[in-house]
Design an enzyme around this catalytic site. Structure first.
Site, PDB file in Angstrom:
ATOM      1  N   HIS A  12       2.780   1.734  -2.054  1.00  0.00           N
ATOM      2  CA  HIS A  12       3.741   1.316  -1.012  1.00  0.00           C
ATOM      3  C   HIS A  12       3.483  -0.127  -0.543  1.00  0.00           C
ATOM      4  CE1 HIS A  12       1.407   2.646   2.910  1.00  0.00           C
ATOM      5  NE2 HIS A  12       0.660   1.906   2.122  1.00  0.00           N
ATOM      6  N   GLU A  21       1.919   9.340  -1.195  1.00  0.00           N
ATOM      7  CA  GLU A  21       2.751   8.379  -0.474  1.00  0.00           C
ATOM      8  C   GLU A  21       3.775   9.127   0.377  1.00  0.00           C
ATOM      9  OE1 GLU A  21       2.538   5.144  -0.251  1.00  0.00           O
ATOM     10  OE2 GLU A  21       1.468   4.448  -2.042  1.00  0.00           O
ATOM     11  N   GLU A  30       8.373   1.809   1.710  1.00  0.00           N
ATOM     12  CA  GLU A  30       8.329   3.252   1.495  1.00  0.00           C
ATOM     13  C   GLU A  30       9.547   3.604   0.652  1.00  0.00           C
ATOM     14  OE1 GLU A  30       5.681   4.774   2.330  1.00  0.00           O
ATOM     15  OE2 GLU A  30       4.878   3.188   3.597  1.00  0.00           O
TER      16      GLU A  30
HETATM   17  C1  LIG Z   1      -3.679   0.504   2.075  1.00  0.00           C
HETATM   18  S1  LIG Z   1      -5.248   0.434   1.329  1.00  0.00           S
HETATM   19  C2  LIG Z   1      -5.484   2.113   0.795  1.00  0.00           C
HETATM   20  C3  LIG Z   1      -6.913   2.492   0.673  1.00  0.00           C
HETATM   21  C4  LIG Z   1      -7.163   3.949   0.227  1.00  0.00           C
HETATM   22  N1  LIG Z   1      -6.468   4.293  -0.983  1.00  0.00           N
HETATM   23  C5  LIG Z   1      -6.785   4.912   1.313  1.00  0.00           C
HETATM   24  O1  LIG Z   1      -5.662   5.429   1.325  1.00  0.00           O
HETATM   25  O2  LIG Z   1      -7.611   5.135   2.207  1.00  0.00           O
HETATM   26  C6  LIG Z   1      -4.896  -0.415  -0.180  1.00  0.00           C
HETATM   27  C7  LIG Z   1      -6.138  -0.715  -0.997  1.00  0.00           C
HETATM   28  O3  LIG Z   1      -5.746  -1.417  -2.199  1.00  0.00           O
HETATM   29  C8  LIG Z   1      -6.745  -2.374  -2.489  1.00  0.00           C
HETATM   30  N2  LIG Z   1      -6.196  -3.399  -3.388  1.00  0.00           N
HETATM   31  C9  LIG Z   1      -5.304  -4.393  -3.088  1.00  0.00           C
HETATM   32  N3  LIG Z   1      -5.071  -5.144  -4.176  1.00  0.00           N
HETATM   33  C10 LIG Z   1      -5.825  -4.623  -5.181  1.00  0.00           C
HETATM   34  C11 LIG Z   1      -6.003  -4.973  -6.553  1.00  0.00           C
HETATM   35  N4  LIG Z   1      -5.344  -6.010  -7.090  1.00  0.00           N
HETATM   36  N5  LIG Z   1      -6.872  -4.245  -7.308  1.00  0.00           N
HETATM   37  C12 LIG Z   1      -7.538  -3.181  -6.763  1.00  0.00           C
HETATM   38  N6  LIG Z   1      -7.394  -2.796  -5.470  1.00  0.00           N
HETATM   39  C13 LIG Z   1      -6.548  -3.511  -4.691  1.00  0.00           C
HETATM   40  C14 LIG Z   1      -7.110  -2.911  -1.112  1.00  0.00           C
HETATM   41  O4  LIG Z   1      -8.337  -3.595  -1.107  1.00  0.00           O
HETATM   42  C15 LIG Z   1      -7.129  -1.616  -0.288  1.00  0.00           C
HETATM   43  O5  LIG Z   1      -8.393  -1.025  -0.265  1.00  0.00           O
END
Ligand SMILES: C[S@@+](CC[C@H](N)C(=O)[O-])C[C@H]1O[C@@H](n2cnc3c(N)ncnc32)[C@H](O)[C@@H]1O
Length: 375
Positions: free
Chosen positions: A272, A301, A340
């Site tokens: 999302h 999601e 979303e």
């Molecule tokens: C909204 S958080 C969700 C974290 C976890 N999945 C949860 O629901 O508790 C989004 C996650 O995606 C990671 N993220 C963003 N860009 C990324 C990338 N290019 N490769 C790997 N992870 C990434 C962020 O660091 C973050 O931890």
């Protein structure tokens, strides 16, 4: 004729009364929106003061904590603390009662318990994150963002000069706030998955949590399904500081380039954050990481309801539906292309990434569970 005239007059006056009531109701509702921010701000204040923590620690023997005890313990002005509590009590957060000596006193409620800083169901970290100056600033750029045919500059970038992930990479304090907030939701969502659809992890030997944050999700899932070997995959600055958890290996990397191989790729609140084309890229990397015959992707999601859909999620259905709509606005303010999606929009990105079949299971959480299978 006279009767008819009376009839018309009576009807007109009924209409007027109804119209007046509608206006009054609209005005009362609008006041709630005008001062909507007060709820977030005052709850933030209560968390920072540690009101729920003190009551929880000292309410043990059902003893009521007096206003004086509380204000002394927290080092607060008693009359101001009284006003803060009065505001919160009006919303079901804390309850006023009397001490044995007849003084004003307070006890916890189910809502106020969610404000304890540490603990199973706490939502304190989430509120502290969303109410931080960094996350509030982009909301001032929302109008500019959408006042252009092809979407203007993302609101977060306009406020901070970089996107939310680059910002977190450069500011470890903010990154910690973000990871703690996500862990907070993970505790709620994982408990719903464990209760409502444990069968989805049957026979899963290895699972990679893509964008898994600090690893809370995998840690909790493995506690319930100990046969799973977990890979918590996130950006290097997140994976490198994630706490040790049994059965979980933390791996740093970029999901747009590579996703570690596993039976199942799990993504919660990751897709999302991105637009359709980016989701297709991430999902394609996930498809390449799992076995073609018995692999699957599990996505957690929100699903925005369409009119014809009849989503049954239990008694919280309507409230959770509105959280989905709020999250959609949060995506607009905090990410570059995130949104979303409806079930049709999910079907589009999944099919485009090469997943020929998927199922949707609604659970008692903001998120639903999508299981997608490669062609
Ligand atoms: C909204 S958080 C969700 C974290 C976890 N999945 C949860 O629901 O508790 C989004 C996650 O995606 C990671 N993220 C963003 N860009 C990324 C990338 N290019 N490769 C790997 N992870 C990434 C962020 O660091 C973050 O931890």
């Amino acid at each position: 004729m006279g009767k008819e005239t009376n009839g018309v007059l009576a009807r007109t006056s009924d209409d007027e009364v109804i119209k007046k009531q509608e206006i009054q109701e609209a005005q009362a509702n609008m006041w709630k929106f005008v001062f909507g921010f007060t709820e977030m701000a005052v709850i933030k204040c209560a968390i920072e003061l540690g009101i729920a923590d003190f009551l929880e620690e000292n309410n043990n023997n059902e003893e009521v904590i007096s206003l004086n005890q509380l204000s002394n313990a927290l080092g607060c002005c008693s009359s101001s603390l009284y006003r803060i509590l009065r505001f919160l009590i009006n919303r079901g957060i804390f309850k006023e009662t009397s001490t044995k000596n007849g003084e004003i006193g307070y006890v916890q409620t189910p809502l106020s318990r969610l404000l304890i800083k540490e603990g199973g169901n706490s939502m304190a970290a989430f509120l502290l994150f969303e109410s931080s100056p960094v996350m509030l600033a982009p909301w001032h750029n929302l109008t500019a963002r959408i006042s252009s045919k092809d979407n203007g500059r993302p609101a977060f970038d306009a406020a901070h000069g970089k996107d939310v992930w680059k910002y977190a990479e450069a500011d470890p304090g903010h990154s910690n706030l973000l990871n703690s907030a996500m862990a907070c939701d993970a505790r709620v969502a994982v408990s719903a998955i464990i209760n409502d659809c444990p069968e989805i992890f049957k026979g899963v030997n290895t699972m990679v949590d893509v964008g898994g944050g600090d690893g809370t999700t995998l840690r909790l899932l493995i506690e319930s399904f100990p046969w799973i070997n977990g890979i918590n995959y996130d950006l290097p600055h997140v994976a490198s500081v994630a706490p040790h958890a049994n059965g979980v290996v933390h791996v740093g990397g970029d999901m747009f380039n590579y996703v570690p191989k596993a039976d199942v790729a799990f993504l919660m609140w990751v897709l999302h954050d991105w637009g359709d084309e980016e989701c297709i890229q991430i999902l394609t990397k996930c498809r390449e990481a799992i076995p073609k015959d018995k692999g699957k992707v599990i996505i957690l999601e929100a699903i925005i309801g369409e009119k014809e859909e009849n989503i049954i999620r239990g008694s919280n259905n309507e409230k959770l539906k509105d959280v989905g709509l709020m999250l959609d606005m949060v995506m607009m303010a905090h990410t570059s292309n995130g949104k979303e999606r409806t079930s049709k929009e999910w079907a589009y990105v999944l099919n485009a990434a090469g997943f020929s079949r998927h199922t949707i299971t609604h659970i008692n959480a903001v998120q639903s569970v999508i299981q997608a299978y490669p062609s």
